[in-house]
Design a protein around this motif. Structure first.
Motif, short mmCIF file in Angstrom:
data_model
loop_
_atom_site.label_atom_id
_atom_site.label_comp_id
_atom_site.label_asym_id
_atom_site.label_seq_id
_atom_site.Cartn_x
_atom_site.Cartn_y
_atom_site.Cartn_z
N UNK B 160 0.89 -1.36 0.19
CA UNK B 160 0.09 -0.02 -0.10
C UNK B 160 0.93 1.25 -0.12
N UNK B 161 1.94 1.28 0.58
CA UNK B 161 2.60 2.38 0.91
C UNK B 161 3.09 3.09 -0.51
N UNK B 162 3.97 2.27 -1.52
CA UNK B 162 4.19 2.93 -2.82
C UNK B 162 3.04 3.54 -3.51
N UNK B 163 1.96 2.74 -3.49
CA UNK B 163 0.75 3.04 -4.15
C UNK B 163 0.08 4.38 -3.50
N UNK B 164 0.20 4.43 -2.31
CA UNK B 164 -0.52 5.53 -1.60
C UNK B 164 0.46 7.07 -1.80
N UNK B 165 1.63 6.69 -1.78
CA UNK B 165 2.73 7.96 -2.08
C UNK B 165 2.41 8.39 -3.50
N UNK B 166 2.41 7.52 -4.35
CA UNK B 166 2.20 7.83 -5.57
C UNK B 166 0.88 8.52 -5.98
N UNK B 167 -0.38 8.21 -5.56
CA UNK B 167 -1.46 8.61 -5.50
C UNK B 167 -1.37 9.96 -5.03
N UNK B 168 -1.04 10.15 -3.84
CA UNK B 168 -1.20 11.28 -3.05
C UNK B 168 -0.21 12.38 -3.67
N UNK B 169 0.93 12.14 -4.09
CA UNK B 169 1.78 12.95 -5.14
C UNK B 169 1.06 13.56 -5.95
N UNK B 170 0.15 12.89 -6.57
CA UNK B 170 -0.45 13.25 -7.87
C UNK B 170 -1.57 14.20 -7.42
N UNK B 171 -2.04 13.78 -6.17
CA UNK B 171 -3.16 14.59 -6.01
C UNK B 171 -2.84 15.83 -5.14
N UNK B 172 -1.45 16.06 -4.48
CA UNK B 172 -1.27 17.38 -4.08
C UNK B 172 -0.71 18.05 -5.27
N UNK B 173 -0.22 17.63 -6.30
CA UNK B 173 0.12 18.40 -7.54
C UNK B 173 -1.14 19.17 -7.80
N UNK B 174 -2.26 18.63 -7.93
CA UNK B 174 -3.55 19.33 -8.37
C UNK B 174 -4.05 20.50 -7.27
N UNK B 175 -3.26 20.64 -5.75
CA UNK B 175 -3.70 21.58 -5.01
C UNK B 175 -2.87 22.83 -5.57
N UNK B 176 -3.27 23.95 -5.65
CA UNK B 176 -2.34 25.27 -6.21
C UNK B 176 -1.20 25.41 -5.34
N UNK B 177 -0.10 25.51 -5.83
CA UNK B 177 1.06 25.97 -4.68
C UNK B 177 0.90 27.21 -4.08
N UNK B 178 -0.13 28.16 -4.57
CA UNK B 178 -0.12 29.39 -3.98
C UNK B 178 -0.41 29.25 -2.41
N UNK B 179 -1.30 28.17 -2.23
CA UNK B 179 -1.84 28.03 -0.94
C UNK B 179 -0.45 27.73 0.09
N UNK B 180 0.34 26.98 -0.37
CA UNK B 180 1.47 26.88 0.44
C UNK B 180 2.26 28.00 0.64
N UNK B 181 2.34 28.71 -0.33
CA UNK B 181 3.06 30.13 -0.21
C UNK B 181 2.39 30.81 0.80
N UNK B 182 0.86 31.07 0.73
CA UNK B 182 0.16 31.95 1.76
C UNK B 182 0.48 31.28 3.07
#
Lengths: 309, 287
Positions: B160-182
């Protein structure tokens, strides 16, 4: 030295965040993989590995045999590697093809304005919610030669009954059917997501330019689906190639069976009869290498398509 | 299921003819029936008593819960059920927790080892269980973790770990980076940004990965069959095999167990399926 230090100072945060995963992977995947590779170069089996019987501990007595195992398997001396490989490839190709074709078809239907769309969607996703081993057992009951409902229906229609799980060819067809039933919902949902990500303007523009439905499908929908398709086909291929449950529970539990794929055969080597750990490891490594080669070529093909566009 | 090739592309301002509507609904109904039939059939057989499965076409005759009574009262079904629950939940929680921070780091930060790590996530998903099962078996044996919950949970984490990390990476990519900057501007540490801003936003992605790990663990057969050797520790996937084997064919009991096994998996599934499309495609397109 200072470079390493500076690198550590800038990146320690990222490294700290990936550390747990790296640890887990190293312990649970890296180390076992190393051992597996090592085992495939030895003649380890049940009789010569280290084991404890009661209070006596017997040390391991297996030897390093170099590439012997690989030679035996690849030269066809042992285990009918090539016929199994052929069937595994046929199995994977037919399952993934059917998954994709049916998933695409259903996704296209569901992507339209249709009454009861939500209901259809839930019903069509249903097989995904059923654990594969439960589904396989249920299909075994349906395929049952004497009491199965499928044969009962065929009999009622006057077509005669068929021993679905007895004959090798029929076993294979049944296994593909079960796996297709299980796998279509995933493809359908993924492709549906991809369809919804294609901007509507593209279709409108194509329609304005007088593109026929087929042309719009061919030149707007399919290219728009490419990123999703690329990933799901790669994942689907890997999953199907390694699909253990369906084959093992449907046909593979008996004595040697020709409808076994490489993975189930490797499993049987390790855990049935005289446990041949080395042979099983050899098969495992071969399967992994095949998949790696496939994945590298497949991804290269995708990037080439991408740049050619 | 029939008309995959005959389907037409999306039509936006779609008025379609009556015939097309009928065709569309026929295809959908047919496909729904195929997907529904085995499930309904198993539920039906499970209600027909212990020998009802031998007459699948007989529609008359009583329905009853005797099969359910039998498996709940006279087999170890409930124990197995508990085992499966512990193992599936354990590996889900562990898998998602461990992989979320890594997914975030890989998505947002560029660091030496970034690419190899992404490759590892992908490649590990290709590992046939046949490669790992023998070494894991011996390793767990040495650690005396065979036939224990922890051993199986750890084993499932390798899946489960590699799959989860892979999927979550993709999902985090879809969240705008501006939020992090804020978040950073407001004085949060990178981990604080991740924990307080991104994790709540990524709930759909987390749900999908959790769902996936749960279902994988719930339905895993190969590892469980070998690692859990005492009947007390069987998971459902192993226990179900005992109903229908070389000597026995208790299909009535099997179907009742099948229904009870599918209910929790189905519940988890339909809770998560709202997020499935979003999570899957986010993970999928950024491959």
């Amino acid at each position: 030295m200072t470079r390493i230090r500076r690198s550590f100072e800038t990146h320690w945060y990222a490294w700290a965040m990936v550390l747990p995963v790296v640890l887990v992977l190293a312990v649970l995947v890296g180390y076992p993989l190393g051992r597996g590779i090592y085992l495939s170069f030895t003649d380890a089996n049940e009789a010569n590995v280290a084991r404890t019987i009661g209070v006596n501990h017997i040390p391991a007595t297996y030897h390093f045999v170099g590439l012997d195992n690989y030679w035996k398997v690849l030269s066809g001396q042992e285990g009918h590697f090539y016929s199994r490989l052929t069937w595994t490839v046929v199995w994977t190709a037919s399952c993934v093809l059917l998954h994709y074709a049916l998933g695409l078809g259903l996704a296209l239907l569901l992507n339209r304005k249709v009454r009861f769309r939500a209901l259809y969607r839930v019903l069509l996703i249903l097989p995904w919610a059923v654990p594969a081993f439960v589904a396989t057992f249920s299909w075994r009951l349906i395929f049952n030669e004497k009491y199965g409902v499928l044969n009962a229906v065929l009999d009622r229609l006057g077509l005669g009954t068929v021993d679905w799980l007895g004959d090798t060819t029929l076993q294979k067809i049944s296994a593909v059917a079960v796996n297709v039933w299980l796998g279509v919902p995933f493809m359908m949902v993924a492709i549906l997501g991809g369809l919804q990500a294609i901007p509507g303007e593209l279709h409108e523009a194509a329609e304005m330019d007088g593109a026929s439905p087929w042309q719009r499908f061919r030149h707007v929908t399919l290219p728009g689906l490419r990123p999703v398709s690329g990933t799901v086909i790669l994942l689907g291929t890997i999953w199907t190639f390694n699909m253990f449950q369906v084959i093992y529970l449907l046909v593979g539990q008996g004595a040697s069976s020709d409808s076994e794929i490489l993975v189930t055969y490797s499993y049987r080597l390790a855990f049935q009869g005289v446990r041949d750990y080395a042979g099983s490891a050899t098969y495992g490594i071969l399967i992994l290498s095949l998949l790696l080669v496939f994945a590298v070529f497949y991804r290269r093909m995708l990037t080439r398509q991408e740049t050619a566009r | 299921m029939s008309s995959s090739t005959a389907t037409k592309p999306v039509r936006l301002r779609g008025e379609r003819s009556r015939a097309a509507s009928v065709g569309l609904h026929t295809a959908l109904v047919a496909a729904s029936l195929v997907s529904l039939f085995p499930v309904l059939f198993v539920v039906y057989v499970s209600l027909r008593g212990r020998d009802g499965w031998q007459e699948p076409m007989r529609l008359t005759g009583g329905l009853g819960l005797s099969n359910y009574g039998h498996i709940l009262g006279q087999t170890k079904f409930l124990t197995w059920f508990g085992n499966s629950l512990v193992v599936a939940l354990g590996s889900t929680v562990l898998g998602v927790l461990v992989s979320a921070s890594a997914g975030y780091a890989v998505s947002r930060m560029r660091f030496p080892g970034h690419r190899p790590l992404m490759w590892t996530f992908l490649v590990v998903q290709m590992f046939p269980m046949a490669v790992l099962i023998v070494p894991l078996y011996t390793i767990l044996g040495q650690l005396e973790l065979l036939d224990s919950y922890l051993g199986l949970i750890l084993t499932y984490c390798s899946v489960s770990v590699p799959f989860c990390a892979w999927m979550l990476k993709g999902y985090f990519d879809s969240i705008p980076a501006e939020i992090d900057e804020a978040g950073r501007v407001d004085g949060l540490t990178p981990f604080g940004t991740f924990w307080r801003l991104i994790v709540p936003l990524a709930r759909p992605g987390l749900a999908v990965t959790a769902f996936y790990s749960f279902i994988t663990a719930w339905g895993e057969v190969a590892f469980a069959s070998q690692f859990m050797s005492s009947e007390e520790h069987y998971t459902l996937a192993v226990g179900l095999q005992t109903f229908v084997g070389q000597q026995k064919a208790e299909w009535g009991l099997m179907t009742a167990a099948a229904v009870l096994i599918t209910i929790p998996a189905g519940l988890v599934f339909f809770l998560a399926q709202r997020h499935l499309v979003a999570g899957l495609t986010a993970g999928g397109t950024k491959g």
